[in-house]
Design a protein around this motif. Structure first.
Motif, PDB file in Angstrom:
ATOM      1  N   LEU A 116       0.837  -1.235  -0.023  1.00  0.00           N
ATOM      2  CA  LEU A 116      -0.009   0.073   0.077  1.00  0.00           C
ATOM      3  C   LEU A 116       0.787   1.125  -0.170  1.00  0.00           C
ATOM      4  CD1 LEU A 116      -2.547  -1.148   2.907  1.00  0.00           C
ATOM      5  CD2 LEU A 116      -2.605  -1.316   0.237  1.00  0.00           C
ATOM      6  N   ASP A 117       0.706   1.941  -1.137  1.00  0.00           N
ATOM      7  CA  ASP A 117       1.507   3.489  -1.140  1.00  0.00           C
ATOM      8  C   ASP A 117       0.723   4.566  -1.007  1.00  0.00           C
ATOM      9  OD1 ASP A 117       4.481   2.603  -1.966  1.00  0.00           O
ATOM     10  OD2 ASP A 117       3.025   1.511  -3.336  1.00  0.00           O
ATOM     11  N   ALA A 118       1.103   5.486   0.034  1.00  0.00           N
ATOM     12  CA  ALA A 118       0.390   6.712  -0.151  1.00  0.00           C
ATOM     13  C   ALA A 118      -0.017   7.281  -1.392  1.00  0.00           C
ATOM     14  CB  ALA A 118       0.875   7.477   0.838  1.00  0.00           C
ATOM     15  N   GLN A 119      -1.099   7.950  -1.647  1.00  0.00           N
ATOM     16  CA  GLN A 119      -1.376   8.514  -3.044  1.00  0.00           C
ATOM     17  C   GLN A 119      -0.310   9.812  -3.276  1.00  0.00           C
ATOM     18  OE1 GLN A 119      -5.337  10.287  -4.169  1.00  0.00           O
ATOM     19  NE2 GLN A 119      -5.273   8.248  -5.123  1.00  0.00           N
ATOM     20  N   TYR A 120      -0.052  10.431  -2.301  1.00  0.00           N
ATOM     21  CA  TYR A 120       0.947  11.676  -2.367  1.00  0.00           C
ATOM     22  C   TYR A 120       2.075  11.539  -1.561  1.00  0.00           C
ATOM     23  CZ  TYR A 120      -3.362  13.405  -4.463  1.00  0.00           C
ATOM     24  OH  TYR A 120      -4.656  13.580  -5.122  1.00  0.00           O
ATOM     25  N   THR A 121       3.112  12.297  -1.839  1.00  0.00           N
ATOM     26  CA  THR A 121       4.341  12.264  -0.955  1.00  0.00           C
ATOM     27  C   THR A 121       4.115  13.153   0.183  1.00  0.00           C
ATOM     28  OG1 THR A 121       4.901  14.530  -2.290  1.00  0.00           O
ATOM     29  CG2 THR A 121       5.778  12.271  -2.986  1.00  0.00           C
ATOM     30  N   GLY A 122       4.858  13.105   1.210  1.00  0.00           N
ATOM     31  CA  GLY A 122       4.642  13.758   2.555  1.00  0.00           C
ATOM     32  C   GLY A 122       4.478  13.194   3.677  1.00  0.00           C
ATOM     33  N   THR A 123       4.546  13.745   4.742  1.00  0.00           N
ATOM     34  CA  THR A 123       4.736  13.138   6.108  1.00  0.00           C
ATOM     35  C   THR A 123       3.250  12.706   6.552  1.00  0.00           C
ATOM     36  OG1 THR A 123       4.681  15.274   7.055  1.00  0.00           O
ATOM     37  CG2 THR A 123       6.773  14.174   6.961  1.00  0.00           C
ATOM     38  N   ARG A 124       2.156  13.441   5.862  1.00  0.00           N
ATOM     39  CA  ARG A 124       0.909  13.147   6.396  1.00  0.00           C
ATOM     40  C   ARG A 124       0.723  11.501   6.389  1.00  0.00           C
ATOM     41  NH1 ARG A 124      -5.024  14.396   3.756  1.00  0.00           N
ATOM     42  NH2 ARG A 124      -6.289  13.218   5.219  1.00  0.00           N
ATOM     43  N   GLY A 125       1.156  10.712   5.480  1.00  0.00           N
ATOM     44  CA  GLY A 125       1.049   9.441   5.077  1.00  0.00           C
ATOM     45  C   GLY A 125       1.613   8.739   6.112  1.00  0.00           C
ATOM     46  N   ASN A 126       2.571   9.210   6.840  1.00  0.00           N
ATOM     47  CA  ASN A 126       3.200   8.409   7.961  1.00  0.00           C
ATOM     48  C   ASN A 126       2.217   8.306   9.084  1.00  0.00           C
ATOM     49  OD1 ASN A 126       5.585   8.246   6.525  1.00  0.00           O
ATOM     50  ND2 ASN A 126       6.428  10.207   7.413  1.00  0.00           N
ATOM     51  N   GLY A 127       1.202   9.001   9.031  1.00  0.00           N
ATOM     52  CA  GLY A 127       0.031   8.737  10.159  1.00  0.00           C
ATOM     53  C   GLY A 127      -0.921   7.587   9.736  1.00  0.00           C
ATOM     54  N   PHE A 128      -0.912   7.037   8.508  1.00  0.00           N
ATOM     55  CA  PHE A 128      -1.777   5.852   8.137  1.00  0.00           C
ATOM     56  C   PHE A 128      -1.449   4.560   8.667  1.00  0.00           C
ATOM     57  CE2 PHE A 128      -2.592   8.142   3.835  1.00  0.00           C
ATOM     58  CZ  PHE A 128      -3.231   9.450   4.353  1.00  0.00           C
ATOM     59  N   THR A 129      -2.306   3.898   8.944  1.00  0.00           N
ATOM     60  CA  THR A 129      -2.229   2.582   9.594  1.00  0.00           C
ATOM     61  C   THR A 129      -3.312   1.691   8.844  1.00  0.00           C
ATOM     62  OG1 THR A 129      -3.669   2.767  11.417  1.00  0.00           O
ATOM     63  CG2 THR A 129      -1.200   2.863  11.757  1.00  0.00           C
ATOM     64  N   ALA A 130      -2.686   0.377   8.728  1.00  0.00           N
ATOM     65  CA  ALA A 130      -3.642  -0.703   8.040  1.00  0.00           C
ATOM     66  C   ALA A 130      -3.983  -2.052   8.846  1.00  0.00           C
ATOM     67  CB  ALA A 130      -3.380  -1.214   6.531  1.00  0.00           C
ATOM     68  N   THR A 131      -5.121  -2.395   8.771  1.00  0.00           N
ATOM     69  CA  THR A 131      -5.476  -3.439   9.751  1.00  0.00           C
ATOM     70  C   THR A 131      -6.235  -4.569   8.722  1.00  0.00           C
ATOM     71  OG1 THR A 131      -7.682  -2.862  10.267  1.00  0.00           O
ATOM     72  CG2 THR A 131      -6.067  -2.207  11.913  1.00  0.00           C
ATOM     73  N   VAL A 132      -5.750  -5.900   8.999  1.00  0.00           N
ATOM     74  CA  VAL A 132      -6.443  -7.100   8.484  1.00  0.00           C
ATOM     75  C   VAL A 132      -6.895  -8.032   9.402  1.00  0.00           C
ATOM     76  CG1 VAL A 132      -6.204  -9.053   6.733  1.00  0.00           C
ATOM     77  CG2 VAL A 132      -4.774  -6.861   6.525  1.00  0.00           C
ATOM     78  N   GLN A 133      -8.311  -8.225   9.352  1.00  0.00           N
ATOM     79  CA  GLN A 133      -8.737  -9.198  10.362  1.00  0.00           C
ATOM     80  C   GLN A 133     -10.272  -9.560   9.876  1.00  0.00           C
ATOM     81  OE1 GLN A 133      -9.374  -6.165  13.667  1.00  0.00           O
ATOM     82  NE2 GLN A 133      -7.405  -6.521  14.593  1.00  0.00           N
ATOM     83  N   PRO A 134     -10.646 -10.734  10.707  1.00  0.00           N
ATOM     84  CA  PRO A 134     -11.958 -11.097  10.185  1.00  0.00           C
ATOM     85  C   PRO A 134     -13.035 -10.066  10.025  1.00  0.00           C
ATOM     86  CG  PRO A 134     -10.986 -12.772  11.450  1.00  0.00           C
ATOM     87  CD  PRO A 134     -10.118 -11.398  11.663  1.00  0.00           C
ATOM     88  N   SER A 135     -13.973  -9.857   9.002  1.00  0.00           N
ATOM     89  CA  SER A 135     -14.993  -8.980   9.348  1.00  0.00           C
ATOM     90  C   SER A 135     -15.858  -9.123  10.518  1.00  0.00           C
ATOM     91  CB  SER A 135     -15.848  -9.192   7.894  1.00  0.00           C
ATOM     92  OG  SER A 135     -16.928  -8.398   8.018  1.00  0.00           O
ATOM     93  N   ILE A 136     -16.361  -7.940  10.991  1.00  0.00           N
ATOM     94  CA  ILE A 136     -16.785  -7.843  12.291  1.00  0.00           C
ATOM     95  C   ILE A 136     -18.415  -8.368  11.912  1.00  0.00           C
ATOM     96  CG2 ILE A 136     -18.092  -6.474  13.889  1.00  0.00           C
ATOM     97  CD1 ILE A 136     -15.973  -4.633  13.502  1.00  0.00           C
ATOM     98  N   THR A 137     -18.988  -8.418  10.761  1.00  0.00           N
ATOM     99  CA  THR A 137     -20.372  -8.759  10.386  1.00  0.00           C
ATOM    100  C   THR A 137     -20.426 -10.068   9.929  1.00  0.00           C
ATOM    101  OG1 THR A 137     -19.996  -7.755   8.219  1.00  0.00           O
ATOM    102  CG2 THR A 137     -20.947  -6.373   9.929  1.00  0.00           C
ATOM    103  N   ASP A 138     -19.445 -10.522   9.291  1.00  0.00           N
ATOM    104  CA  ASP A 138     -19.210 -12.015   8.844  1.00  0.00           C
ATOM    105  C   ASP A 138     -17.943 -12.707   8.728  1.00  0.00           C
ATOM    106  OD1 ASP A 138     -19.356 -14.337   7.256  1.00  0.00           O
ATOM    107  OD2 ASP A 138     -20.458 -13.412   5.593  1.00  0.00           O
ATOM    108  N   SER A 139     -17.566 -13.350   9.937  1.00  0.00           N
ATOM    109  CA  SER A 139     -16.151 -13.928  10.217  1.00  0.00           C
ATOM    110  C   SER A 139     -15.761 -14.857   9.077  1.00  0.00           C
ATOM    111  CB  SER A 139     -16.274 -14.863  11.688  1.00  0.00           C
ATOM    112  OG  SER A 139     -17.253 -15.759  11.381  1.00  0.00           O
ATOM    113  N   THR A 140     -16.587 -14.997   8.035  1.00  0.00           N
ATOM    114  CA  THR A 140     -16.102 -15.928   7.078  1.00  0.00           C
ATOM    115  C   THR A 140     -15.409 -15.042   5.977  1.00  0.00           C
ATOM    116  OG1 THR A 140     -17.751 -15.904   5.779  1.00  0.00           O
ATOM    117  CG2 THR A 140     -17.918 -17.552   7.304  1.00  0.00           C
ATOM    118  N   LYS A 141     -15.259 -13.833   6.182  1.00  0.00           N
ATOM    119  CA  LYS A 141     -14.766 -12.878   5.137  1.00  0.00           C
ATOM    120  C   LYS A 141     -13.769 -12.032   5.887  1.00  0.00           C
ATOM    121  CE  LYS A 141     -18.973 -12.270   2.820  1.00  0.00           C
ATOM    122  NZ  LYS A 141     -20.029 -11.441   2.141  1.00  0.00           N
TER     123      LYS A 141
END
Length: 485
Positions: A116-141
């Motif tokens: 995952l690359d930030a769309q633009y240059t700059g330090t703002r993107g350093n504040g982004f985070t990503a999570t990957v987990q089972p869906s809260i509404t459907d644990s099979t996804k």
């Protein structure tokens, strides 16, 4: 679009409308009641070297972010420009070659599968985070979520949970203005992760030099706008470069105005008035406005260079029959209050300043940086309003000539009379708007080129016109005598 000024000994080659404004025949025009402002900015996010339209404070935050870290000027400069109420505001972000996008790579076990690359240059993107987990509404996804701090930016749910599926969703999302996804290697299913932080983003502000701003002139030359503001207190070398550039493009028919200012330290110095006057004298040009005072909004101080963005917006936002003189500004105070004698010197020396009258902050007098009028000029050339009116008539008549006359009407007596009639009708409309005096204006064939014994003879495809117009102005000085009986 060819146009600009002309000389009798050096007539232009390209077809177009070429005009000279002499003090005896100053002209005016209703060229539209609003204008476009461009502000050169530095930012921690947003498109680089592109003209981006900004219509609100919310847009500043979403496109460029609202912080001022790392020397970013986008928020403050664009916010002040918006306060001036221009018709249109364009931002142009500069960045040096150290500017980089932040990124994060998601893995399946120990193998990278999705980047995952930030769309633009700059330090703002350093504040982004990503999570990957089972869906809260459907644990099979599986669900991939993007955050900025604690704020959820976007969320994507996948039945297969593969890198390819997530990448396709992210890149197809029209509302995603944050990241671009790419599959790494053969892809796979990203492992669950609670917090994957982006890193490596750099804004590219610190290394900007004069050459970067000078390079932006080429892009500016291809954009349609009316007023330009810099985002910082440029040194004398850069100011002279922009002055030379503004003079050149104006002579070629691109009638823009640049607004500049000084540093916060200069603004509050005991020598602030002298420093600002020296800057105007060095520029000494009707197409450049030099702001001399810093201002305060709440507890935040803005230098005169930053305040130039507000002045640019104000100039562009006013109608032609309005003036910046005594315009009430949305400021709480100035950073240094000039004395009466300093204010008088400001008016004489081409410095645009704000003053606090005890109730409100106002612009003192709508003057540009012209201190010593040149040949064919008088004191009217020192007024922002007069220059806007002259610029407007030049621009509008040039456009009208291109649309309806050049290459379309025969250069006969009848054709010339039709052109003159259209110009007179145009001036009549200006007079009705109080932009020019209602009596005494006229458009005639220039006597130097026509008549029984012309000094010079036009070529078969040339027409030389003369406008005789008196500009109006606002009341700026009232004198009265009080008699006590």
């Amino acid at each position: 679009m060819a146009g600009g000024t002309w000389e009798s000994t050096n007539r232009p080659v390209l077809p177009g409308l070429y005009m000279n404004f002499q003090a005896a025949a100053a002209s005016a025009i209703q060229g539209g009641d609003r204008g476009t402002v461009v502000v050169l900015v530095k930012g921690n996010w947003g498109p680089e070297q592109q003209f981006v339209e900004i219509g609100s404070e919310t847009a500043i935050n979403s496109i460029f972010s609202g912080d001022s870290d790392n020397g970013a000027t986008a928020y403050s400069s664009l916010y002040l420009a918006l306060l001036g109420s221009p018709k249109k505001l364009l931002a142009y972000r500069l960045a040096d070659d150290t500017a980089k996008k932040s990124s994060v790579t998601l893995k399946a076990e120990d193998v990278a599968v999705l980047k995952l690359d930030a769309q633009y240059t700059g330090t703002r993107g350093n504040g982004f985070t990503a999570t990957v987990q089972p869906s809260i509404t459907d644990s099979t996804k599986k669900e991939l979520r993007l955050y900025e701090g604690t704020r959820l930016l976007r969320s994507y749910v996948s039945t297969a949970g593969t890198a390819a599926d997530f990448a396709a969703q992210i890149n197809a999302d029209e509302d995603n203005t944050y990241v671009v996804a790419s599959v790494v290697g053969n892809g796979g299913v990203p492992s669950d992760v609670a917090t994957a932080a982006f890193s490596g983003g750099a804004s590219g502000n610190a290394g900007l030099v004069n050459a970067d701003y000078i390079a932006a002139q080429e892009a500016l030359e291809g954009e349609n706008f009316d007023v330009l503001a810099l985002d910082f207190a440029a040194d004398s070398a850069l100011l002279q470069s922009f002055a030379a550039w503004v003079k050149r493009v104006r002579s070629e028919g691109k009638l823009i105005t640049a607004v500049v200012g000084g540093s916060a330290a200069d603004d509050i110095s005991a020598k602030a008035a002298t420093t600002a006057a020296t800057r105007s004298l060095a520029l000494n040009y009707e197409g450049i406005v030099n702001v001399g005072t810093g201002v305060r909004i709440g507890t935040t101080d803005y230098s005169s260079a930053q305040t130039s963005a507000y002045v640019a917006g104000l100039i562009a936002g006013q109608r032609l029959n309005e003036s910046t003189t005594y315009h009430v500004a949305p400021f709480d105070d100035v950073t240094r209050r000039w004395t009466r004698s300093e204010q008088e010197q400001a008016v004489k020396n081409g410095v645009f300043i704000f003053f606090n009258d005890g109730r409100q902050v106002k612009a003192l007098r709508g003057v540009n940086s012209l201190v010593i009028p040149g040949a064919g000029q008088n004191n009217a050339w020192k007024k922002i309003r007069s220059i806007r009116v002259m610029d407007a008539i030049n621009t509008d008549l040039q456009q009208a000539a291109e649309d309806s006359y050049i290459g379309k009407v025969n250069n006969t007596e009848e054709g010339r009379l039709a052109l003159i009639g259209a110009m007179k009708e145009y001036l009549t409309q200006l007079a009705q708007s109080s932009v020019i005096e209602a009596s005494g204006f006229d458009v005639i064939l220039d006597p130097a080129y026509y008549g029984e014994s012309p000094v010079l003879k036009p070529e078969a495809d040339q027409v030389f016109l003369q406008w005789n117009v008196k500009l109006t102005d606002v009341m700026e000085q009232l004198f009265g005598t009080f008699y006590v009986q």
